[in-house]
Scaffold this active site. Structure first.
Site, PDB file in Angstrom:
ATOM      1  N   GLY A   1      -3.962  -4.068   6.199  1.00 51.72           N
ATOM      2  CA  GLY A   1      -2.863  -3.756   7.120  1.00 51.72           C
ATOM      3  C   GLY A   1      -3.138  -2.462   7.856  1.00 51.72           C
TER       4      GLY A   1
ATOM      5  CG  ASP B   1     -10.391  -0.833   5.304  1.00 53.02           C
ATOM      6  OD1 ASP B   1     -10.667  -1.240   6.439  1.00 53.02           O
ATOM      7  OD2 ASP B   1      -9.291  -0.294   5.064  1.00 53.02           O
TER       8      ASP B   1
ATOM      9  CE  LYS C   1      -7.156  -2.184   7.056  1.00 49.98           C
ATOM     10  NZ  LYS C   1      -7.291  -0.707   7.060  1.00 49.98           N
TER      11      LYS C   1
ATOM     12  CB  SER D   1      -0.882  -0.028   1.250  1.00 49.77           C
ATOM     13  OG  SER D   1      -1.594   1.178   1.376  1.00 49.77           O
TER      14      SER D   1
ATOM     15  CD  GLU E   1      -8.770  -0.867   1.036  1.00 54.25           C
ATOM     16  OE1 GLU E   1      -7.787  -0.996   0.271  1.00 54.25           O
ATOM     17  OE2 GLU E   1      -8.679  -1.007   2.263  1.00 54.25           O
TER      18      GLU E   1
ATOM     19  CE  LYS F   1      -4.699   0.044   0.561  1.00 53.79           C
ATOM     20  NZ  LYS F   1      -5.295  -0.802   1.623  1.00 53.79           N
TER      21      LYS F   1
ATOM     22  CE  LYS G   1      -3.883   3.881   2.323  1.00 54.13           C
ATOM     23  NZ  LYS G   1      -5.071   3.344   2.977  1.00 54.13           N
TER      24      LYS G   1
ATOM     25  CG  ASP H   1      -7.704   2.366   0.789  1.00 54.87           C
ATOM     26  OD1 ASP H   1      -8.874   2.781   0.907  1.00 54.87           O
ATOM     27  OD2 ASP H   1      -7.061   1.863   1.736  1.00 54.87           O
TER      28      ASP H   1
HETATM   29  O1  OSB Z   1       0.783  -1.158   4.863  1.00 54.85           O
HETATM   30  C1  OSB Z   1      -0.215  -1.303   5.573  1.00 54.85           C
HETATM   31  O2  OSB Z   1      -0.167  -1.805   6.713  1.00 54.85           O
HETATM   32  C2  OSB Z   1      -1.554  -0.838   5.053  1.00 54.85           C
HETATM   33  C3  OSB Z   1      -1.601   0.631   4.891  1.00 54.85           C
HETATM   34  C4  OSB Z   1      -2.972   1.141   4.663  1.00 54.85           C
HETATM   35  O3  OSB Z   1      -3.456   1.060   3.572  1.00 54.85           O
HETATM   36  C5  OSB Z   1      -3.646   1.767   5.789  1.00 54.85           C
HETATM   37  C6  OSB Z   1      -2.848   2.353   6.753  1.00 54.85           C
HETATM   38  C7  OSB Z   1      -3.379   3.010   7.836  1.00 54.85           C
HETATM   39  C8  OSB Z   1      -4.741   3.081   7.962  1.00 54.85           C
HETATM   40  C9  OSB Z   1      -5.579   2.500   7.014  1.00 54.85           C
HETATM   41  C10 OSB Z   1      -5.051   1.821   5.942  1.00 54.85           C
HETATM   42  C11 OSB Z   1      -6.026   1.182   4.993  1.00 54.85           C
HETATM   43  O4  OSB Z   1      -5.882   0.046   4.550  1.00 54.85           O
HETATM   44  O5  OSB Z   1      -7.036   1.792   4.711  1.00 54.85           O
HETATM   45 MG    MG Z   2      -8.244   0.719   3.421  1.00 52.37          MG
END
Ligand code: OSB
Ligand code: MG
Length: 368
Positions: free
Chosen positions: A291, A239, A263, A136, A214, A162, A164, A189
């Site tokens: 994550g 999510d 999660k 991510s 996402e 992924k 953001k 995401d």
């Molecule tokens: O590398 C990771 O642990 C996932 C990172 C990530 O996408 C995330 C990190 C912090 C809060 C929310 C998210 C998410 O998945 O939305």
């Molecule tokens: Mg997410």
């Protein structure tokens, strides 16, 4: 089984590089670790994924400490537990606070597997020896920075990128990424940064052949997502909106998503995560493991969960070295060609490094 002593630790670890989402930037990671001991001296470990600030959900590491100290630990300490599946039942009178509950539930699962002498993955019913992982990538200052990172992670072998997104960092960014990487498995995401009024913008993402988008809409929504899913071709993955088996059941029934990111902390523990996994399998909804920028203990739990059969899409569990100079476990989580080899030792299968843990502990308290 019985937990005879619990140690709660507040941790602070510096991230190698800041991580930016649509809701904020992480520089340091502050979180809780929970160690659950039995009378034979075995320890099970859990990591809280609640952040310092309530921007992903309403929980924080301090609300988790409060819930654990004042309600959850007293409920479970010295209580005879038949099986870790019973923990969520014992705690079910406490509304929400899923990340707090999950912290001790994970530790009890680890302890249970160690008592049985089997890997946590096996205890959960998983069978994979290796799992596929993606990565991510946070919001960057420039598109060039993003392209450079993607190039790096593609070369490292990660199985899915992924990206953001947020308003102002979306369609043009994804267009450039697709232009430079026409064939990579790619997704976006939004962390709830859009609303239904943005539907025409979200439709434009259909052009880029994304595996999924996402959580485009509100963090508590499954109605508008169902409306949006009918209007766009890109599969929606939920999510933030999914906190339980019941949430998943309703979202599937409404057509709010075609994929679910599980999660462990968000759904209140491994038992609930497994139930959601099984429900999705029944309904042909693929799942993957999300994550929360975890340190090693949390990462190890994610790996064990991902061995279940319906985790058919690469998750966000990247290598320890992507986040930390030094992780809390031995060995650190390593990714080779986008694959993690599932450890075969009992429990989470990675040894908590007590020295490193001590180094990053801000405060600790023992309950017995
Ligand atoms: O590398 C990771 O642990 C996932 C990172 C990530 O996408 C995330 C990190 C912090 C809060 C929310 C998210 C998410 O998945 O939305
Ligand atoms: Mg997410």
């Amino acid at each position: 089984m019985k937990v005879t002593e619990v140690v709660l630790r507040q941790m602070k670890m510096k991230m190698k590089s800041p991580f930016t989402t649509s809701f904020g930037t992480f520089q340091d990671k502050e979180f809780l670790l929970l160690e659950a001991r039995d009378e034979t001296g075995l320890s099970g470990w859990g990591e809280s994924v609640a952040f310092h600030s309530p921007w992903y959900n309403e929980e924080t590491l301090k609300t988790n400490w409060h819930m654990l100290e004042d309600f959850i630990i007293p409920n479970l300490l010295k209580k005879e537990i038949e099986h870790p599946d019973d923990v969520s039942e014992v705690l079910s009178y406490i509304r929400k606070n899923n990340m707090a509950k999950s912290t001790i539930e994970g530790a009890i699962w680890d302890l249970y597997a160690k008592q049985k002498g089997i890997p946590l993955a096996k205890a959960l019913g998983g069978s994979a020896n290796q799992i596929e992982v993606g990565i991510s990538i946070g919001i960057q200052n420039t598109i060039e920075d993003l392209l450079r990172l993607i190039e790096e992670y593609v070369n490292e072998g990660y199985k899915r990128m992924k990206v953001k997104i947020k308003p102002g960092w979306d369609v043009e960014v994804m267009r450039e990424v697709r232009k430079h990487f026409p064939n990579i498995p790619l997704m976006a995401d939004a962390n709830s940064a859009y609303r239904l009024k943005d539907i025409s913008l979200l439709k434009q993402l259909d052009e880029f052949n994304l595996m999924m988008i996402e959580q485009p809409l509100a963090s508590d929504d499954i109605i508008d997502h169902a409306i949006l899913q009918k209007e766009i071709n890109t599969p929606i993955c939920l999510d933030e909106s999914i906190h339980s088996y019941e949430d998943a059941r309703k979202a599937i029934e409404l057509g709010s998503c075609k994929i679910i990111n599980i999660k462990i902390g968000r759904v209140g523990g491994l038992t609930e995560a497994k139930r959601i996994h099984d429900l999705c399998l029944e309904h042909h909804i693929p799942v993957w493991c999300g994550g929360m920028l975890e340190a090693g203990i949390g990462r190890a739990h994610n790996i064990a969960l991902t061995t279940l059969s319906n985790f058919v899409m690469p998750g966000d569990t990247a290598a320890s070295s992507r986040y930390w100079e030094e992780d809390l476990i031995d060995p650190a989580v390593e990714v080779e060609n986008g694959m993690i080899t599932v450890p075969e030792k009992p429990g989470i299968g990675y040894a908590p490094n007590l020295e490193t843990i001590k180094k990053f502990t801000v405060y600790e308290k023992t309950y017995s």
